[in-house]
Design an enzyme around this catalytic site. Structure first.
Site, PDB file in Angstrom:
ATOM      1  N   HIS A  81       9.525  -2.523  -0.140  1.00  0.00           N
ATOM      2  CA  HIS A  81      10.429  -2.008   1.043  1.00  0.00           C
ATOM      3  C   HIS A  81      11.410  -0.904   0.751  1.00  0.00           C
ATOM      4  O   HIS A  81      12.124  -1.207  -0.193  1.00  0.00           O
ATOM      5  CB  HIS A  81      11.015  -2.993   1.915  1.00  0.00           C
ATOM      6  CG  HIS A  81      10.118  -4.018   2.782  1.00  0.00           C
ATOM      7  ND1 HIS A  81      10.529  -4.658   3.864  1.00  0.00           N
ATOM      8  CD2 HIS A  81       8.914  -4.206   2.646  1.00  0.00           C
ATOM      9  CE1 HIS A  81       9.592  -5.152   4.411  1.00  0.00           C
ATOM     10  NE2 HIS A  81       8.558  -4.838   3.562  1.00  0.00           N
ATOM     11  N   TYR A 210      17.294  -5.712  11.753  1.00  0.00           N
ATOM     12  CA  TYR A 210      18.273  -6.345  11.995  1.00  0.00           C
ATOM     13  C   TYR A 210      19.023  -5.917  13.373  1.00  0.00           C
ATOM     14  O   TYR A 210      19.587  -4.863  13.376  1.00  0.00           O
ATOM     15  CB  TYR A 210      19.438  -6.162  10.808  1.00  0.00           C
ATOM     16  CG  TYR A 210      19.199  -7.000   9.293  1.00  0.00           C
ATOM     17  CD1 TYR A 210      19.858  -8.086   9.019  1.00  0.00           C
ATOM     18  CD2 TYR A 210      18.445  -6.304   8.672  1.00  0.00           C
ATOM     19  CE1 TYR A 210      19.327  -8.810   7.972  1.00  0.00           C
ATOM     20  CE2 TYR A 210      18.149  -6.781   7.377  1.00  0.00           C
ATOM     21  CZ  TYR A 210      18.543  -7.896   7.045  1.00  0.00           C
ATOM     22  OH  TYR A 210      18.420  -8.585   5.759  1.00  0.00           O
ATOM     23  N   PRO A 302      22.805 -16.285   5.061  1.00  0.00           N
ATOM     24  CA  PRO A 302      21.335 -15.430   4.648  1.00  0.00           C
ATOM     25  C   PRO A 302      21.336 -14.032   5.154  1.00  0.00           C
ATOM     26  O   PRO A 302      20.423 -13.382   4.822  1.00  0.00           O
ATOM     27  CB  PRO A 302      20.354 -16.215   5.578  1.00  0.00           C
ATOM     28  CG  PRO A 302      21.197 -16.998   6.583  1.00  0.00           C
ATOM     29  CD  PRO A 302      22.321 -17.121   6.043  1.00  0.00           C
ATOM     30  N   LYS A 306      21.012 -12.530  -0.395  1.00  0.00           N
ATOM     31  CA  LYS A 306      21.582 -12.504  -1.629  1.00  0.00           C
ATOM     32  C   LYS A 306      21.508 -13.924  -2.405  1.00  0.00           C
ATOM     33  O   LYS A 306      21.756 -14.017  -3.735  1.00  0.00           O
ATOM     34  CB  LYS A 306      23.066 -12.256  -1.462  1.00  0.00           C
ATOM     35  CG  LYS A 306      23.636 -10.830  -1.164  1.00  0.00           C
ATOM     36  CD  LYS A 306      22.664  -9.819  -2.227  1.00  0.00           C
ATOM     37  CE  LYS A 306      22.744  -8.453  -1.570  1.00  0.00           C
ATOM     38  NZ  LYS A 306      21.990  -7.630  -2.108  1.00  0.00           N
ATOM     39  N   TYR A 394      22.759  -3.805  -0.849  1.00  0.00           N
ATOM     40  CA  TYR A 394      21.510  -4.409  -0.339  1.00  0.00           C
ATOM     41  C   TYR A 394      20.627  -4.707  -1.478  1.00  0.00           C
ATOM     42  O   TYR A 394      20.103  -5.587  -1.610  1.00  0.00           O
ATOM     43  CB  TYR A 394      20.810  -3.745   0.992  1.00  0.00           C
ATOM     44  CG  TYR A 394      19.947  -4.743   1.850  1.00  0.00           C
ATOM     45  CD1 TYR A 394      20.449  -5.305   2.771  1.00  0.00           C
ATOM     46  CD2 TYR A 394      18.627  -4.998   1.178  1.00  0.00           C
ATOM     47  CE1 TYR A 394      19.484  -6.258   3.568  1.00  0.00           C
ATOM     48  CE2 TYR A 394      17.727  -5.740   1.902  1.00  0.00           C
ATOM     49  CZ  TYR A 394      18.170  -6.212   3.251  1.00  0.00           C
ATOM     50  OH  TYR A 394      17.052  -7.270   3.693  1.00  0.00           O
TER      51      TYR A 394
END
Length: 400
Positions: A81, A210, A302, A306, A394
C-alpha cells in the site's frame, strides 16, 4: 514440510517466553546468528496461528521477515500500500506515502500469516519451539543464570539460561521475575472500543480508509483481495452479538459517508469481536538478565498500526545485541537495549495517541473538541509538512 519440534534442552543461551511475533522473529534471527535459544509458548499451535491481531507491516518489519527467510509468502500474497485515505466532514484526503517519505510504503499481511510463516521455519530448522509449555515462573533474574520453570506433558521442567526474554504479554509471568518497584508502568485507557468484523466481500477501497464521524470512528481495511476487515468505534463493554449484520453495515455506511461517487460493498460477516483500547509503557525494558519485548513492555491503541511493528523492532534490536555478544563478547548492545527501544516506543505511542484522539469521537464530546479535530485534519490536507509527518510516522521510523 513443517517438521517436528526439536527437543528442549535443559540449558540455553537465550530462553524466550512466548511464541507470538516478537518471540518467533527473535528466535529466527538468533538462529541465523548462531545463538542458541528455546521458545516456550503456553498455548497450542492452532490457537497461536489463529490469534487475530494487526495486519499492517512497516518497511523495517518486512525487511526483517525477508532476511529471516519468512518473506516468500509475504511477497506473494501481501498487499503493498502506497497510502491511506482520511475522511471527515464528508470530505476525503489521500496521504501518499512514497512521495512524502522518499519511497517508503506499508504492506497488508495478517499477523496470523506472519506467525504461521515463522512457526513453519522454526519447526523446519530453527531453535526448539514448544507449544503447550506453561511457564509458571522465572527465577534468578538478578543472577547470571536465570531459570525458566514450566510444565509440559504432565511433568515439570526447567531451562537454565544466560538471558530470558519475556514476549508473553502484559500479564505474562516474565514481568513478575523482576522485583517489585524496579519496573515503572504508565499508561491510559480510552473511553471506547473497536467492534471488528471480517466479511467475505472485496474491499471497497484499494487502500485503508480512516473515517472521523460525529457518530464515531470507522476503519476500512482488508485481509486479502476477497476479504474485508472493518472496524467501528463502540462503547466499552459492547457485546458484539448485540450488533446485527444489517446494523453494522448501516453504521459503516453512515460513518464513511462522503460527497463523492463511492459505495460500501456489503457481504457475509464471518467474525465479530470487540477490542478495548489502551496505551502503556514499561520502563526499563531490562532488569538483570531478564529483558521484555513486545506487549510485555508496551501496548499501543490499534489506530496507529504499531503493535506488531514495535514487537518486531524489539526483536531486531535484541538479535543484533545478542549477535554482538556472541561475536565479540561485548554487552554494549544489551546494555543499551532498553534506551534504544524506548526512543522508538515513545514515538509510536505518541503517533498512536494522535491518530486515536484525532479520529475518534469521545462520549458527550463538546463541539469545540470536534472543531479542533477538523482543524487538525484540514491542516493535514493543506500542508505537505503535516501530511509528511503523518506519513513518516505511519510507514515507521528507523529501527535502532
Amino acid at each position: 514440510m513443517t517438521g517436528t519440534p526439536a527437543p528442549v534442552p535443559a540449558r540455553a543461551t537465550v530462553g524466550i517466553v512466548g511464541g507470538g511475533p516478537a518471540g518467533l522473529l527473535l528466535a529466527r534471527l538468533l538462529h541465523q546468528a548462531g545463538v542458541d535459544c528455546v521458545v516456550l509458548e503456553s498455548r497450542d499451535r492452532a490457537y497461536v496461528e489463529q490469534r487475530q491481531r494487526a495486519g499492517i507491516l512497516e518497511q523495517g518489519t518486512v525487511d526483517a521477515l525477508r532476511s529471516s527467510g519468512a518473506g516468500e509468502r509475504l511477497d506473494r500474497e501481501g498487499l503493498a500500500h502506497d497510502g491511506i485515505e482520511l475522511r471527515w466532514d464528508r470530505r476525503a484526503q489521500r496521504v501518499d506515502f512514497p512521495s512524502l517519505t522518499g519511497g517508503h510504503r506499508v504492506w497488508v499481511y495478517a499477523q496470523t500469516e506472519v506467525v504461521k510463516d515463522l512457526v513453519a521455519l522454526q519447526l523446519r530448522d530453527g531453535a526448539p519451539l514448544l507449544f503447550d509449555a506453561r511457564v509458571s515462573s522465572v527465577t534468578g533474574a538478578g543472577t547470571d543464570r536465570p531459570v525458566i520453570h514450566y510444565a509440559h506433558g504432565g511433568a515439570d521442567h526447567t531451562v537454565v539460561c544466560d538471558y530470558v526474554v519475556g514476549c508473553d504479554g502484559f500479564h505474562g509471568v516474565t514481568r513478575k521475575a523482576v522485583p517489585e518497584g524496579e519496573l515503572r508502568t504508565v499508561g491510559r485507557s480510552y473511553p471506547y472500543s473497536w467492534l471488528g468484523i471480517l466479511a467475505d466481500v472485496a474491499p471497497s477501497n484499494e487502500e485503508l480508509v480512516y473515517a472521523h464521524s460525529p457518530r464515531g470512528f470507522a476503519l476500512l481495511s482488508m485481509r486479502s483481495p476477497a476479504v474485508s476487515r472493518l472496524y467501528l468505534q463502540v462503547p466499552n463493554g459492547t457485546d458484539p452479538a448485540a450488533w446485527t449484520d444489517e446494523r453494522i453495515w448501516d453504521e459503516l455506511d453512515a460513518r464513511f459517508a462522503v460527497d463523492a461517487d463511492w459505495t460500501l460493498a456489503r457481504g457475509p460477516i464471518t467474525q465479530k469481536s470487540v477490542l478495548p483500547m489502551r496505551s502503556s509503557v514499561t520502563e526499563p525494558m531490562r532488569w538483570g538478565r531478564v529483558l521484555l519485548a513486545g506487549d510485555a513492555a508496551h501496548i499501543v491503541p490499534p489506530a496507529g498500526a504499531k503493535g506488531l511493528n514495535l514487537a518486531a523492532s524489539d526483536a531486531i534490536v535484541l538479535a543484533r545485541a545478542f549477535g554482538q555478544l556472541a561475536r565479540t563478547g561485548s554487552t554494549a548492545g544489551l546494555d543499551a537495549y532498553s534506551d534504544t527501544c524506548l526512543r522508538r516506543v515513545w514515538r509510536a505511542e505518541h503517533f498512536s495517541w494522535f491518530m486515536t484522539t484525532t479520529l475518534h469521537t469521545a462520549p458527550d464530546q463538546p463541539a469545540f473538541d470536534t472543531r479542533l479535530q477538523y482543524s487538525q485534519l484540514d491542516r493535514i490536507a493543506a500542508s505537505p509538512h503535516a501530511a509528511a509527518e503523518l506519513a513518516r510516522n505511519y510507514v515507521g521510523m528507523p529501527v535502532g
